[in-house]
Write a protein that holds these residues in place. Sequence first.
Motif, mmCIF file in Angstrom:
data_model
loop_
_atom_site.group_PDB
_atom_site.id
_atom_site.type_symbol
_atom_site.label_atom_id
_atom_site.label_comp_id
_atom_site.label_asym_id
_atom_site.label_seq_id
_atom_site.Cartn_x
_atom_site.Cartn_y
_atom_site.Cartn_z
ATOM 1 N N ARG A 65 0.846 -1.216 0.000
ATOM 2 C CA ARG A 65 0.000 0.000 0.000
ATOM 3 C C ARG A 65 0.872 1.253 0.000
ATOM 4 O O ARG A 65 0.598 2.207 -0.734
ATOM 5 C CB ARG A 65 -0.952 0.004 1.203
ATOM 6 N N VAL A 69 0.947 4.218 -2.851
ATOM 7 C CA VAL A 69 0.794 5.653 -2.559
ATOM 8 C C VAL A 69 1.943 6.422 -3.204
ATOM 9 O O VAL A 69 1.732 7.446 -3.853
ATOM 10 C CB VAL A 69 0.731 5.909 -1.032
ATOM 11 N N LEU A 88 -6.633 2.453 -3.788
ATOM 12 C CA LEU A 88 -6.260 3.018 -2.487
ATOM 13 C C LEU A 88 -7.489 3.405 -1.668
ATOM 14 O O LEU A 88 -7.480 3.267 -0.442
ATOM 15 C CB LEU A 88 -5.317 4.204 -2.684
ATOM 16 N N GLU A 93 -6.816 3.663 2.408
ATOM 17 C CA GLU A 93 -5.437 4.101 2.663
ATOM 18 C C GLU A 93 -5.387 5.618 2.810
ATOM 19 O O GLU A 93 -5.269 6.347 1.833
ATOM 20 C CB GLU A 93 -4.526 3.616 1.536
ATOM 21 N N ALA A 96 -2.845 8.303 1.389
ATOM 22 C CA ALA A 96 -2.929 8.750 -0.004
ATOM 23 C C ALA A 96 -3.491 10.171 -0.122
ATOM 24 O O ALA A 96 -3.419 10.771 -1.195
ATOM 25 C CB ALA A 96 -3.795 7.790 -0.813
#
Length: 125
Positions: A65, A69, A88, A93, A96
């Motif tokens: 992840r 990003v 994302l 997430e 981001a």
Amino acid sequence: TLKSTLQKHSASERIMAVNQIEATDQLNDELINTLISTLNSDESPNVRYAALQALTKFIDNASVRAELVKSLESQSDPLIQISLITILVQAEERSAIAPLKDIIEQEDTSPEVKQQAEVAIQVLT
């Protein structure tokens, strides 16, 4: 090896190599890093897209992840950008958000990508 195939062959052969990596059950850090490298540096948007799709299989991995990003900051192809944003957001997430704001502020970002980034920020905040 798959890694050398990803460096020397035609786009369709590189996509096949990415698909082979995705299909393997014995995925290790080297193969994941190869996919990330392909996502960030392959000249073909189609190969980068295939690598991104393969990486979604490992979205539960925090380092994957984090790399996605980071990749968001370097991608310029709208299909890749929108796909990354979608993935994302699905992964919730929140790291981001800052790169998404940067994408919105860049003049050369397509309107569709800016809109997708704005929606993503609303979802993630």
